[in-house]
Write an enzyme that holds these catalytic residues in place. Sequence first.
Site, PDB file in Angstrom:
ATOM      1  N   ASP A  31      16.715  48.901  47.821  1.00 27.90           N
ATOM      2  CA  ASP A  31      17.715  49.762  47.172  1.00 27.90           C
ATOM      3  C   ASP A  31      17.342  51.237  47.327  1.00 27.90           C
ATOM      4  OD1 ASP A  31      18.629  47.629  44.316  1.00 27.90           O
ATOM      5  OD2 ASP A  31      18.746  47.379  46.490  1.00 27.90           O
ATOM      6  N   GLU A  33      15.973  52.768  49.720  1.00 30.26           N
ATOM      7  CA  GLU A  33      16.359  53.260  51.044  1.00 30.26           C
ATOM      8  C   GLU A  33      17.865  53.443  51.096  1.00 30.26           C
ATOM      9  OE1 GLU A  33      14.667  54.535  53.149  1.00 30.26           O
ATOM     10  OE2 GLU A  33      15.916  54.609  54.942  1.00 30.26           O
ATOM     11  N   GLU A 112      35.073  24.863  44.242  1.00 31.17           N
ATOM     12  CA  GLU A 112      34.248  26.052  43.946  1.00 31.17           C
ATOM     13  C   GLU A 112      34.148  26.217  42.440  1.00 31.17           C
ATOM     14  OE1 GLU A 112      38.021  28.450  45.481  1.00 31.17           O
ATOM     15  OE2 GLU A 112      36.412  29.789  44.877  1.00 31.17           O
ATOM     16  N   LYS A 114      34.618  27.807  38.805  1.00 32.46           N
ATOM     17  CA  LYS A 114      35.670  28.651  38.211  1.00 32.46           C
ATOM     18  C   LYS A 114      34.954  29.745  37.410  1.00 32.46           C
ATOM     19  CE  LYS A 114      39.956  28.551  35.593  1.00 32.46           C
ATOM     20  NZ  LYS A 114      39.551  29.705  34.733  1.00 32.46           N
ATOM     21  N   ARG A 135      46.189  40.645  36.434  1.00 32.92           N
ATOM     22  CA  ARG A 135      47.195  39.578  36.480  1.00 32.92           C
ATOM     23  C   ARG A 135      48.371  39.917  35.572  1.00 32.92           C
ATOM     24  NH1 ARG A 135      48.369  35.259  33.577  1.00 32.92           N
ATOM     25  NH2 ARG A 135      49.279  33.450  34.634  1.00 32.92           N
ATOM     26  N   GLU A 172      38.046  37.050  41.339  1.00 31.71           N
ATOM     27  CA  GLU A 172      37.611  37.220  39.952  1.00 31.71           C
ATOM     28  C   GLU A 172      36.638  38.382  39.856  1.00 31.71           C
ATOM     29  OE1 GLU A 172      38.948  34.619  38.184  1.00 31.71           O
ATOM     30  OE2 GLU A 172      38.178  34.983  36.174  1.00 31.71           O
TER      31      GLU A 172
HETATM   32  C1  LIG Z   1      44.144  31.177  39.110  1.00 34.55           C
HETATM   33  C2  LIG Z   1      42.995  30.741  39.982  1.00 34.55           C
HETATM   34  C3  LIG Z   1      41.676  30.850  39.558  1.00 34.55           C
HETATM   35  N1  LIG Z   1      40.709  30.467  40.413  1.00 34.55           N
HETATM   36  N2  LIG Z   1      39.356  30.462  40.259  1.00 34.55           N
HETATM   37  C4  LIG Z   1      38.850  29.961  41.404  1.00 34.55           C
HETATM   38  N3  LIG Z   1      37.527  29.818  41.648  1.00 34.55           N
HETATM   39  N4  LIG Z   1      39.824  29.654  42.282  1.00 34.55           N
HETATM   40  C5  LIG Z   1      40.990  29.955  41.673  1.00 34.55           C
HETATM   41  N5  LIG Z   1      42.260  29.858  42.129  1.00 34.55           N
HETATM   42  C6  LIG Z   1      43.253  30.241  41.290  1.00 34.55           C
HETATM   43  O1  LIG Z   1      44.546  30.158  41.655  1.00 34.55           O
HETATM   44  C7  LIG Z   1      44.742  29.637  43.022  1.00 34.55           C
HETATM   45  C8  LIG Z   1      45.395  28.322  42.883  1.00 34.55           C
HETATM   46  C9  LIG Z   1      45.492  30.657  43.814  1.00 34.55           C
END
Ligand SMILES: Cc1c[n+]2nc(N)[nH]c2nc1OC(C)C
Length: 321
Positions: A31, A33, A112, A114, A135, A172
């Site tokens: 960091d 550098e 994956e 959430k 959103r 996110e």
């Molecule tokens: C609202 C949302 C939230 N999340 N969180 C993840 N990891 N994927 C993900 N996909 C989302 O909506 C997709 C179906 C576009």
Amino acid sequence: MSAADQVQQLRQQLEELNYHYYVLDEPKLPDSEYDRLFRELQALELSNPKLRDPQSPTQRVGGAALSAFSQVEHDQAMLSLDNAFSEDELRAFDKRISERLALNEPLEYCAEPKLDGLAISLVYENGMLTRAATRGDGRVGEDVTANVRTIRSIPLSLRGDFIPQKIEVRGEIIMPKAGFERLNQEALAKGEKTFANPRNAAAGSLRQLDPKLAAKRPLGFYAYALGAVSETLAGSHFDNLQRLKDFGFPVSAELKRVDGLKGCLDYYQSIGARRTDLPYEIDGVVYKVDSIALQQQLGFVARAPRWAIAHKFPAQEELTI
Ligand SMILES: Cc1c[n+]2nc(N)[nH]c2nc1OC(C)C
């Protein structure tokens, strides 16, 4: 080498260092550098004002505080996800869509974690970040571009040579657990209000009207979906996210293609077992039908896609500060 060449070279070098640090998770330099090169670029830009460029890494922290956030309408509604709270509900989801697609072999999903942060929509035009919006109610959100530009894991411009003319990226914004702890310790030491959890801390940071304050908050970002885009990138969600990685976006290292309901449940167990060791808070895992063609065949119901579901963990006991 002219000042202009030096500035150009330093900008590219800093962007490449960011990519290795945030996207590949393989820092190329310490960091200290990075900071030295950053200060060198700042000095060069100060002594050569005509070389100033809003895309420069030194320009992430913008001007004066806003009086309010303006509202923006999303090109594509930002829907929420349906939830499954049990294995039976997940089995019903898998059965429902497999029957709807009249498939007789297990569906391939992309799974994956959430992340427990706040959803953000990023729009890039000609490869440059032009708008970041929360959103909101799913159709209209708040323009938080000035604050989002201060988040170093979000690229100001896309990497590579084959860049779509316009692309929307969704993901996110999170506050990693370590940053959250540090922020609350500092708040306690100053007798200020502490945050209940990293999600609130991230949301509160993005709601700062002064970008200089948002810039001080330890925020991170992970891309999880492709929004509206001017050209088709790939035929599967997994491959779309690899393209986003190549463009310079962090994508969860836990992203995985899994086979059918069994693959989903094994993934859920494995992430659940490591939940407390992850550097960020999660409230479940998300499975998405990996094929874009099948996603389009399944479409959406009123508020959420038919082709995706969040499998939630039981709520963690509230952290007492
Ligand atoms: C609202 C949302 C939230 N999340 N969180 C993840 N990891 N994927 C993900 N996909 C989302 O909506 C997709 C179906 C576009």
